[in-house]
Write a protein that holds these residues in place. Structure first.
Motif, PDB file in Angstrom:
ATOM      1  N   LEU A  63      11.997  93.518  74.080  1.00  0.00           N
ATOM      2  CA  LEU A  63      13.516  93.413  74.116  1.00  0.00           C
ATOM      3  C   LEU A  63      13.693  94.809  73.153  1.00  0.00           C
ATOM      4  CD1 LEU A  63      15.288  90.735  74.943  1.00  0.00           C
ATOM      5  CD2 LEU A  63      14.982  92.129  76.564  1.00  0.00           C
ATOM      6  N   LEU A  64      14.797  95.516  73.359  1.00  0.00           N
ATOM      7  CA  LEU A  64      15.020  96.908  72.536  1.00  0.00           C
ATOM      8  C   LEU A  64      16.180  97.068  71.726  1.00  0.00           C
ATOM      9  CD1 LEU A  64      13.249  99.703  74.662  1.00  0.00           C
ATOM     10  CD2 LEU A  64      12.080  98.440  73.038  1.00  0.00           C
ATOM     11  N   LEU A  65      16.603  96.421  70.726  1.00  0.00           N
ATOM     12  CA  LEU A  65      17.590  96.142  69.937  1.00  0.00           C
ATOM     13  C   LEU A  65      18.011  97.006  68.936  1.00  0.00           C
ATOM     14  CD1 LEU A  65      18.231  92.386  70.481  1.00  0.00           C
ATOM     15  CD2 LEU A  65      20.143  94.100  70.616  1.00  0.00           C
ATOM     16  N   HIS A  66      18.494  97.342  67.655  1.00  0.00           N
ATOM     17  CA  HIS A  66      18.838  97.374  66.913  1.00  0.00           C
ATOM     18  C   HIS A  66      18.080  96.866  65.804  1.00  0.00           C
ATOM     19  CE1 HIS A  66      20.640 101.539  67.750  1.00  0.00           C
ATOM     20  NE2 HIS A  66      21.391 101.017  68.683  1.00  0.00           N
ATOM     21  N   LYS A  67      17.116  97.793  64.385  1.00  0.00           N
ATOM     22  CA  LYS A  67      16.649  96.457  64.042  1.00  0.00           C
ATOM     23  C   LYS A  67      17.026  96.225  63.486  1.00  0.00           C
ATOM     24  CE  LYS A  67      12.502  98.755  62.512  1.00  0.00           C
ATOM     25  NZ  LYS A  67      11.378  99.359  61.334  1.00  0.00           N
ATOM     26  N   LYS A  68      18.639  96.387  63.139  1.00  0.00           N
ATOM     27  CA  LYS A  68      19.342  95.508  61.710  1.00  0.00           C
ATOM     28  C   LYS A  68      20.021  94.391  63.169  1.00  0.00           C
ATOM     29  CE  LYS A  68      24.416  96.572  60.198  1.00  0.00           C
ATOM     30  NZ  LYS A  68      25.130  98.018  59.830  1.00  0.00           N
ATOM     31  N   GLU A  69      20.630  94.662  64.236  1.00  0.00           N
ATOM     32  CA  GLU A  69      20.467  93.650  64.799  1.00  0.00           C
ATOM     33  C   GLU A  69      19.152  91.913  65.204  1.00  0.00           C
ATOM     34  OE1 GLU A  69      21.611  95.628  68.404  1.00  0.00           O
ATOM     35  OE2 GLU A  69      23.988  95.376  68.569  1.00  0.00           O
ATOM     36  N   LEU A  70      18.630  93.174  65.285  1.00  0.00           N
ATOM     37  CA  LEU A  70      17.342  92.657  65.187  1.00  0.00           C
ATOM     38  C   LEU A  70      16.694  91.561  63.792  1.00  0.00           C
ATOM     39  CD1 LEU A  70      14.455  94.434  67.283  1.00  0.00           C
ATOM     40  CD2 LEU A  70      14.816  92.683  67.683  1.00  0.00           C
ATOM     41  N   LYS A  71      16.858  91.890  62.844  1.00  0.00           N
ATOM     42  CA  LYS A  71      17.512  91.354  61.814  1.00  0.00           C
ATOM     43  C   LYS A  71      18.173  90.149  61.805  1.00  0.00           C
ATOM     44  CE  LYS A  71      14.973  94.369  59.202  1.00  0.00           C
ATOM     45  NZ  LYS A  71      15.152  95.036  57.764  1.00  0.00           N
ATOM     46  N   LYS A  72      19.414  90.401  62.109  1.00  0.00           N
ATOM     47  CA  LYS A  72      21.043  89.147  62.304  1.00  0.00           C
ATOM     48  C   LYS A  72      20.690  88.280  63.345  1.00  0.00           C
ATOM     49  CE  LYS A  72      24.565  91.383  63.260  1.00  0.00           C
ATOM     50  NZ  LYS A  72      25.870  91.525  63.651  1.00  0.00           N
ATOM     51  N   LEU A  73      19.725  88.380  64.155  1.00  0.00           N
ATOM     52  CA  LEU A  73      19.063  87.593  65.378  1.00  0.00           C
ATOM     53  C   LEU A  73      18.513  86.262  64.673  1.00  0.00           C
ATOM     54  CD1 LEU A  73      19.391  89.480  68.584  1.00  0.00           C
ATOM     55  CD2 LEU A  73      21.151  87.585  67.422  1.00  0.00           C
ATOM     56  N   GLU A  74      17.416  86.957  64.473  1.00  0.00           N
ATOM     57  CA  GLU A  74      15.990  86.647  63.866  1.00  0.00           C
ATOM     58  C   GLU A  74      16.779  85.233  62.157  1.00  0.00           C
ATOM     59  OE1 GLU A  74      11.869  86.761  62.776  1.00  0.00           O
ATOM     60  OE2 GLU A  74      12.568  89.073  62.262  1.00  0.00           O
ATOM     61  N   ALA A  75      17.590  85.981  62.022  1.00  0.00           N
ATOM     62  CA  ALA A  75      18.185  84.759  60.778  1.00  0.00           C
ATOM     63  C   ALA A  75      18.886  83.428  61.548  1.00  0.00           C
ATOM     64  CB  ALA A  75      18.845  85.620  59.237  1.00  0.00           C
ATOM     65  N   LYS A  76      20.300  84.312  62.433  1.00  0.00           N
ATOM     66  CA  LYS A  76      20.777  83.202  63.497  1.00  0.00           C
ATOM     67  C   LYS A  76      20.151  82.028  63.762  1.00  0.00           C
ATOM     68  CE  LYS A  76      24.704  83.095  63.161  1.00  0.00           C
ATOM     69  NZ  LYS A  76      25.732  81.894  62.778  1.00  0.00           N
ATOM     70  N   ILE A  77      18.618  82.471  64.435  1.00  0.00           N
ATOM     71  CA  ILE A  77      17.833  81.589  64.800  1.00  0.00           C
ATOM     72  C   ILE A  77      16.854  80.238  64.578  1.00  0.00           C
ATOM     73  CG2 ILE A  77      15.674  82.158  66.636  1.00  0.00           C
ATOM     74  CD1 ILE A  77      17.713  82.818  68.600  1.00  0.00           C
ATOM     75  N   LYS A  78      16.905  81.521  63.359  1.00  0.00           N
ATOM     76  CA  LYS A  78      15.969  79.782  62.261  1.00  0.00           C
ATOM     77  C   LYS A  78      16.916  79.338  61.706  1.00  0.00           C
ATOM     78  CE  LYS A  78      13.271  83.375  60.434  1.00  0.00           C
ATOM     79  NZ  LYS A  78      12.078  84.258  59.975  1.00  0.00           N
ATOM     80  N   GLU A  79      17.762  78.918  61.953  1.00  0.00           N
ATOM     81  CA  GLU A  79      19.162  77.758  61.944  1.00  0.00           C
ATOM     82  C   GLU A  79      19.227  76.714  62.811  1.00  0.00           C
ATOM     83  OE1 GLU A  79      22.973  78.878  61.401  1.00  0.00           O
ATOM     84  OE2 GLU A  79      22.807  80.332  60.125  1.00  0.00           O
ATOM     85  N   LYS A  80      18.963  75.731  62.802  1.00  0.00           N
ATOM     86  CA  LYS A  80      18.858  74.668  63.359  1.00  0.00           C
ATOM     87  C   LYS A  80      20.117  74.443  65.329  1.00  0.00           C
ATOM     88  CE  LYS A  80      18.184  69.896  64.278  1.00  0.00           C
ATOM     89  NZ  LYS A  80      18.685  68.750  63.837  1.00  0.00           N
ATOM     90  N   GLY A  81      19.004  74.749  66.505  1.00  0.00           N
ATOM     91  CA  GLY A  81      20.341  74.785  67.325  1.00  0.00           C
ATOM     92  C   GLY A  81      20.397  75.127  67.813  1.00  0.00           C
ATOM     93  N   TYR A  82      20.070  76.645  67.522  1.00  0.00           N
ATOM     94  CA  TYR A  82      20.846  78.552  67.884  1.00  0.00           C
ATOM     95  C   TYR A  82      19.330  78.457  68.834  1.00  0.00           C
ATOM     96  CZ  TYR A  82      24.539  79.066  65.543  1.00  0.00           C
ATOM     97  OH  TYR A  82      26.125  78.727  64.744  1.00  0.00           O
TER      98      TYR A  82
END
Length: 145
Positions: A78-97
């Motif tokens: 999937l192609l996203l901006h790096k800023k969005e990727l970093k934000k999503l990766e941080a959210k995914i590391k939280e439990k349940g997302y």
């Protein structure tokens, strides 16, 4: 205009936000998507070395393809901006997302895009409530007709 939706995702998850991403396709995948040959069963998005991939999304082989056939179950970048990727990766590391593909569509310029949603799983009683709400809305629409 072709738009394919993942209906079961809205039953299984609450979505906080959605993102529109480009998707890397090979061979005859675009023609198969245009024909509506996509299945979202158990598909999800996962990070690998800072890049986002969609897994378990089945794009059937195009019947009239020649030698450039594709694997139906391959993972797709999937192609996203790096800023969005970093934000999503941080959210995914939280439990349940989790990240779930919601729909695939074509833009006005005939580019294939995928909408992904950041969501948390619903509990069983939450699913019952959403079913009740949907039935009440359906009854109201019938009554108003």
């Amino acid at each position: 205009m072709v738009e394919l939706k993942n209906r079961s995702a809205f039953h299984e998850y609450y979505f906080e936000s959605t993102y529109i991403a480009g998707i890397v396709l090979v061979g005859t995948e675009v023609k198969a998507i245009r024909a509506g040959k996509v299945s979202f069963n158990d598909s999800y998005c996962q990070f690998h070395k800072g890049e986002l991939f969609v897994k378990n999304m089945h794009i059937s082989e195009y019947a009239f393809g020649t030698t450039q056939r594709h694997e139906p179950m391959q993972e797709r970048k999937l192609l996203l901006h790096k800023k969005e990727l970093k934000k999503l990766e941080a959210k995914i590391k939280e439990k349940g997302y989790t990240l779930v593909p919601l729909r695939i569509f074509f833009t006005d310029k005939n580019l294939v895009k995928i909408e992904i949603g950041l969501g948390k799983g619903k509990k069983v009683h939450d699913k019952r409530e959403s079913i009740k709400k949907r039935e009440v809305e359906r009854d109201i629409k019938r009554y108003l007709k």
